[in-house]
Design an enzyme around this catalytic site. Structure first.
Site, PDB file in Angstrom:
ATOM      1  N   LYS A 115       0.840  -1.207   0.000  1.00 30.49           N
ATOM      2  CA  LYS A 115       0.000   0.000   0.000  1.00 30.49           C
ATOM      3  C   LYS A 115       0.869   1.249   0.000  1.00 30.49           C
ATOM      4  O   LYS A 115       0.581   2.226  -0.675  1.00 30.49           O
ATOM      5  CB  LYS A 115      -0.937   0.011   1.216  1.00 30.49           C
ATOM      6  CG  LYS A 115      -2.052  -1.009   1.094  1.00 30.49           C
ATOM      7  CD  LYS A 115      -3.401  -0.444   1.518  1.00 30.49           C
ATOM      8  CE  LYS A 115      -4.542  -1.382   1.142  1.00 30.49           C
ATOM      9  NZ  LYS A 115      -4.975  -2.275   2.211  1.00 30.49           N
ATOM     10  N   LYS A 197      -3.196 -10.409  -7.087  1.00 32.25           N
ATOM     11  CA  LYS A 197      -4.350 -10.985  -6.382  1.00 32.25           C
ATOM     12  C   LYS A 197      -5.650 -10.309  -6.843  1.00 32.25           C
ATOM     13  O   LYS A 197      -5.674  -9.101  -7.045  1.00 32.25           O
ATOM     14  CB  LYS A 197      -4.124 -10.737  -4.884  1.00 32.25           C
ATOM     15  CG  LYS A 197      -5.139 -11.325  -3.965  1.00 32.25           C
ATOM     16  CD  LYS A 197      -4.842 -10.933  -2.531  1.00 32.25           C
ATOM     17  CE  LYS A 197      -5.281  -9.520  -2.223  1.00 32.25           C
ATOM     18  NZ  LYS A 197      -5.274  -9.146  -0.817  1.00 32.25           N
ATOM     19  N   LYS A 200     -10.899  -6.307  -4.265  1.00 29.48           N
ATOM     20  CA  LYS A 200     -12.000  -5.373  -4.464  1.00 29.48           C
ATOM     21  C   LYS A 200     -11.532  -3.933  -4.601  1.00 29.48           C
ATOM     22  O   LYS A 200     -12.239  -3.092  -5.092  1.00 29.48           O
ATOM     23  CB  LYS A 200     -13.061  -5.504  -3.377  1.00 29.48           C
ATOM     24  CG  LYS A 200     -12.595  -5.726  -1.950  1.00 29.48           C
ATOM     25  CD  LYS A 200     -13.801  -6.004  -1.078  1.00 29.48           C
ATOM     26  CE  LYS A 200     -13.615  -6.458   0.319  1.00 29.48           C
ATOM     27  NZ  LYS A 200     -12.693  -7.300   0.880  1.00 29.48           N
TER      28      LYS A 200
END
Ligand code: TYM
Length: 331
Positions: A115, A197, A200
């Site tokens: 992130k 991966k 969402k």
């Protein structure tokens, strides 16, 4: 003493096929296999807000996720389903866990590092300390098993370390939990970029199937999934990540082994395989969607969440009392 299996999902969007195969479907399977365990499942809304969420959307996502949990076919008899923020002891123990977590441990977490790489500024301190809260979620109930997809393994390792550290400092307090990762489906990849991966939070949604996608959208996404030019169906994750990922999805839903799938499509091309896979996924998800309609906005769901909050709070309150006494806080 009641034995717990515990897990959570963040309400940061509509759950994906990855969440379904790596977590939700596995919960249902485990519930059938582990009937003497109580399942504590929750909506991790406190984890969701470590990244800004639009308040209206968040409310909606919490509601959707609650209904989807049940729509997947969980048995409500040995299930405690609740919303994390409604059991305040999670945050309380989360803070205590932070106080025994080392900075270096958090800096090593790959999810945080990823992130941080994507977003250089404005990362919240809660995103950094998130693994300590996740440890608290688990240890608060002395959960024995934690079924998760394999992206959560590092967090589980840290949870085990923190449980041992606390036990060593203050005396035997927490059960050291064990992860339960499904053999297949524990890491479903993005259909457009099978090295990533399925998640969402990806902005480009073409490679991600959401549990509330209509059948036409699911078919389209599978049809346009990236494969390779060899046009032969066999499992080779390294060299053929696209088709291998599609085979994993196929296998997780049908329970056929890779070998059986290879045999079945020996003389067929990617087009036929994708067409069949699309129908298999549509059939599976349609069942969930039909159930979702029944649960969403139902009185039963409200009642289940209310009872879940009360029951989880009862365990959490009594555990926190013991923990505080051991640490020496309070008068
Ligand atoms: P979250 O919301 O990112 O994901 C929920 C569950 O879905 C699994 N998963 C996947 N499995 C296979 N393939 C994928 N592409 C895929 N994407 C997600 C995840 O591994 C997870 O099992 N930190 C957790 C939520 C959490 C939690 C907990 C879990 C908070 N506290 C305590 C267990 C115990 C998370 O962000 O999951």
């Amino acid at each position: 003493m009641i034995k717990f299996v515990l897990s959570g999902i963040k309400p940061t969007g509509i759950p994906t096929l990855g969440n379904y195969l790596g977590a939700l479907k596995n919960f249902v399977k485990l519930q059938n296999e582990m009937q003497d365990y109580e399942f504590l499942l929750f909506i991790a809304d406190m984890h969701a807000i470590t990244v800004y969420q639009d308040p209206k959307e968040l409310k909606q996502n919490i509601k959707n996720l609650a209904a989807l949990y049940l729509a997947c076919g969980l048995n409500t008899d040995n299930l405690t389903l609740f919303v994390q923020s409604e059991v305040k002891e999670h945050v309380e123990l989360g803070y205590i866990m932070q106080s025994i977590t080392y900075m270096g441990e958090l800096e090593r977490m790959t999810q945080y590092k990823d992130k941080k790489q994507k977003q250089a500024h404005g990362i919240s301190s809660a995103l950094f300390t998130y693994p300590s809260l996740m440890a608290a979620d688990i240890l608060l109930y002395d959960a024995k098993y934690v079924p998760v997809g394999d992206d959560q393994m590092q967090h589980l390792e840290l949870t085990r370390d923190l449980a041992n550290r606390f036990n060593n400092r203050y005396g035997e307090t927490f059960t050291v939990p064990e992860p339960l990762v499904s053999k297949k489906g524990s890491r479903i990849m993005d259909l457009q970029d099978p090295t990533k991966k399925m998640a969402k939070s990806e902005e480009e949604n073409k490679g991600c199937i959401f549990l509330l996608d209509p059948p036409s959208v699911i078919r389209k996404k599978i049809k346009s999934a990236v494969t390779d030019s060899e046009a032969k169906i066999y499992y080779d994750k390294e060299n053929k990540p696209g088709i291998s990922n599609l085979m994993t999805i196929y296998s997780s839903i049908t329970d056929l082994s890779y070998e059986e799938i290879e045999n079945k499509y020996k003389d067929k091309g990617y087009g036929d395989f994708k067409k069949d896979l699309a129908e298999i996924v549509v059939e599976e998800i349609s069942k969930v969607q039909k159930e979702f309609e029944k649960w969403y906005d139902s009185k039963e769901l409200k009642q289940i969440l209310y009872e879940g909050k009360c029951r989880a709070s009862m365990f959490a309150r009594s555990k926190m009392k013991k923990i505080k006494k051991l640490i020496g806080i309070g008068y």
